[in-house]
Design an enzyme around this catalytic site. Structure first.
Site, PDB file in Angstrom:
ATOM      1  N   ASP A  69     -27.584  54.550  29.817  1.00 52.28           N
ATOM      2  CA  ASP A  69     -28.972  54.373  29.496  1.00 52.28           C
ATOM      3  C   ASP A  69     -29.191  53.228  30.548  1.00 52.28           C
ATOM      4  O   ASP A  69     -28.608  52.683  31.202  1.00 52.28           O
ATOM      5  CB  ASP A  69     -29.355  54.264  28.085  1.00 52.28           C
ATOM      6  CG  ASP A  69     -28.968  53.068  27.479  1.00 52.28           C
ATOM      7  OD1 ASP A  69     -28.192  52.378  28.150  1.00 52.28           O
ATOM      8  OD2 ASP A  69     -29.048  52.865  26.319  1.00 52.28           O
ATOM      9  N   CYS A  95     -23.936  52.007  27.221  1.00 50.18           N
ATOM     10  CA  CYS A  95     -25.180  51.809  26.819  1.00 50.18           C
ATOM     11  C   CYS A  95     -25.042  50.202  26.389  1.00 50.18           C
ATOM     12  O   CYS A  95     -24.010  49.687  26.796  1.00 50.18           O
ATOM     13  CB  CYS A  95     -25.534  52.587  25.630  1.00 50.18           C
ATOM     14  SG  CYS A  95     -24.583  52.800  24.248  1.00 50.18           S
ATOM     15  N   THR A 119     -24.284  49.033  23.389  1.00 54.76           N
ATOM     16  CA  THR A 119     -23.255  48.961  22.491  1.00 54.76           C
ATOM     17  C   THR A 119     -21.991  49.791  22.664  1.00 54.76           C
ATOM     18  O   THR A 119     -20.925  49.641  22.014  1.00 54.76           O
ATOM     19  CB  THR A 119     -23.551  48.831  21.145  1.00 54.76           C
ATOM     20  OG1 THR A 119     -24.181  50.171  20.752  1.00 54.76           O
ATOM     21  CG2 THR A 119     -24.668  47.729  20.846  1.00 54.76           C
ATOM     22  N   HIS A 178      -2.741  57.763  21.500  1.00 54.21           N
ATOM     23  CA  HIS A 178      -2.702  58.475  20.299  1.00 54.21           C
ATOM     24  C   HIS A 178      -3.937  59.480  19.824  1.00 54.21           C
ATOM     25  O   HIS A 178      -3.532  60.344  19.085  1.00 54.21           O
ATOM     26  CB  HIS A 178      -2.683  57.357  19.124  1.00 54.21           C
ATOM     27  CG  HIS A 178      -1.447  56.657  18.913  1.00 54.21           C
ATOM     28  ND1 HIS A 178      -1.212  55.901  17.944  1.00 54.21           N
ATOM     29  CD2 HIS A 178      -0.433  56.541  19.857  1.00 54.21           C
ATOM     30  CE1 HIS A 178       0.274  55.358  18.171  1.00 54.21           C
ATOM     31  NE2 HIS A 178       0.551  55.913  19.314  1.00 54.21           N
ATOM     32  N   HIS A 216       1.110  63.348  17.561  1.00 52.60           N
ATOM     33  CA  HIS A 216      -0.342  63.086  17.438  1.00 52.60           C
ATOM     34  C   HIS A 216      -1.231  64.267  17.746  1.00 52.60           C
ATOM     35  O   HIS A 216      -2.296  64.533  17.646  1.00 52.60           O
ATOM     36  CB  HIS A 216      -0.606  61.959  18.598  1.00 52.60           C
ATOM     37  CG  HIS A 216      -0.063  60.736  18.319  1.00 52.60           C
ATOM     38  ND1 HIS A 216      -0.363  60.040  17.448  1.00 52.60           N
ATOM     39  CD2 HIS A 216       1.047  60.245  18.828  1.00 52.60           C
ATOM     40  CE1 HIS A 216       0.308  58.830  17.204  1.00 52.60           C
ATOM     41  NE2 HIS A 216       1.014  58.823  18.326  1.00 52.60           N
TER      42      HIS A 216
HETATM   43  C1  RB5 Z   1     -30.857  50.187  24.059  1.00 49.44           C
HETATM   44  O1  RB5 Z   1     -31.717  49.102  23.502  1.00 49.44           O
HETATM   45  C2  RB5 Z   1     -29.712  50.390  23.053  1.00 49.44           C
HETATM   46  O2  RB5 Z   1     -30.022  50.468  21.709  1.00 49.44           O
HETATM   47  C3  RB5 Z   1     -28.685  51.313  23.343  1.00 49.44           C
HETATM   48  O3  RB5 Z   1     -28.465  50.740  24.586  1.00 49.44           O
HETATM   49  C4  RB5 Z   1     -27.321  51.407  22.742  1.00 49.44           C
HETATM   50  O4  RB5 Z   1     -27.056  50.196  22.517  1.00 49.44           O
HETATM   51  C5  RB5 Z   1     -27.453  52.373  21.580  1.00 49.44           C
HETATM   52  O5  RB5 Z   1     -26.523  52.596  20.889  1.00 49.44           O
END
Ligand code: RB5
Length: 145
Positions: free
Chosen positions: A7, A64, A66, A97, A132
């Site tokens: 994203d 993204c 996170t 694994h 595994h």
């Molecule tokens: C975007 O602001 C953020 O929510 C997205 O990049 C991501 O971290 C979502 O899991």
């Protein structure tokens, strides 16, 4: 072929990972996004996961903010094992694994130098198989996902 997507929050890391793949002479297909303009991460997670699930791509990389939303979304797809990875150690175990077939990383949480190492480890570490193998089958046994 590696499927790659992000994203807006992961866009700059996606471009850097593509440069890394170029230097490694590894082919990839870029599913977007194509700028830092705000967009919805599931759109790109679904596209990459569909490519892996249908065996058009052997594995995928999603970025993204996170890595969390990408992993949650990608894991809805048949046969996908997406791992959200923040360390080199986790990259090793995710492959050895868990036979992870999509790597998710968080651009807002993990510095670039570590992400570059994570990508290299993810692409060069083999699944150990053995005990595994049955565990992987159990992951997918409940819902056939
Ligand atoms: C975007 O602001 C953020 O929510 C997205 O990049 C991501 O971290 C979502 O899991």
């Amino acid at each position: 072929m590696i499927a790659i997507g992000s994203d807006h929050a992961g866009f700059e890391y996606k471009e850097k990972i593509k440069q890394l793949l170029d230097t490694m002479k590894i082919a990839y297909q870029d599913f977007g996004t194509n700028s830092t303009a705000s967009c919805d991460y599931p759109d790109f997670a679904h596209a990459v996961a569909e490519s892996v699930s249908s065996n058009k791509s052997q594995c995928g990389i999603l970025i993204c903010g996170t890595g969390i939303g990408m992993a949650i979304t990608a894991n809805k797809h048949l046969g996908v094992r997406a791992a959200n990875v923040e360390s080199k150690g986790a990259a090793i175990w995710a492959r050895a694994h868990n036979d992870a077939n999509i790597l998710c990383v968080g651009a807002r949480l993990t510095e670039w130098e570590t992400v570059a190492e994570i990508v290299k480890i993810f692409l060069s570490t083999a699944f150990e198989g053995g005990r595994h193998e049955m565990r992987i089958k159990k992951i997918h046994s409940l819902t056939n996902l």
